[in-house]
Write a protein that holds these residues in place. Structure first.
Motif: not given
Length: 156
Positions: A43-53, A72-80, A82-88
């Motif tokens: 497995l690979e674990l993709i963690l997409v941080d969606d602008g956590s504070t 691990v990937f980081h993006q400005a907060n765009q919602g779950v 968008k984060a899942r789509n980025y992960g895909m």
């Protein structure tokens, strides 16, 4: 012996586990550890941080430094979504699953899902779940210790 052969066949397909992370530092360690301790190892674990504070990004980064399967990937907060789509978009696995960052999975979660896919020839598998109150009281368990399979086709 048969289980060893079966395990080898099962481990050929890599599963990308995508977790959208937003301000869940309280639950994140348990979530990540439950994924990394799976009986299915490819497995690979993709963690997409969606602008956590909070400290969520730091927790994700620490696991990335400790385990080569973690990305691990980081993006400005765009919602779950968008984060899942980025992960895909960045996923390298043959199969994809999603886990919420405030949840955890049983050790055989991935193994059970891939076994269901293989045994039915399906393209999607869905697991059951349990829901708890903050004090640990069980609210919902779907289904109640029953394994059910239903196969949908173009004709259903």
């Amino acid at each position: 012996m048969i289980s060893n052969v079966r395990q080898t066949v099962m481990e050929e397909e890599q599963i990308s586990v995508i977790v959208s992370v937003y301000n869940t530092e309280k639950y994140l360690n348990q979530c990540i550890q439950s994924i990394l301790k799976q009986t299915y190892h490819n497995l690979e674990l993709i963690l997409v941080d969606d602008g956590s504070t909070d400290r969520s990004l730091a927790i994700c980064t620490r696991y990335q430094q400790q385990d080569s399967r973690v990305r691990v990937f980081h993006q400005a907060n765009q919602g779950v979504s968008k984060a899942r789509n980025y992960g895909m978009d960045v996923a390298a696995g043959d199969l994809i699953t999603f886990v919420d960052s405030d949840d955890y999975v049983m050790p055989n979660y991935l193994e059970e899902l891939i076994t269901a896919l293989e045994s039915t020839g399906s393209q999607i598998a869905i697991s059951d779940f349990q829901s708890y109150k903050g004090n640990g009281q069980l609210l919902v368990h779907m289904p109640d210790h029953e394994v059910s399979q239903r196969t949908f086709t173009d004709n259903n």
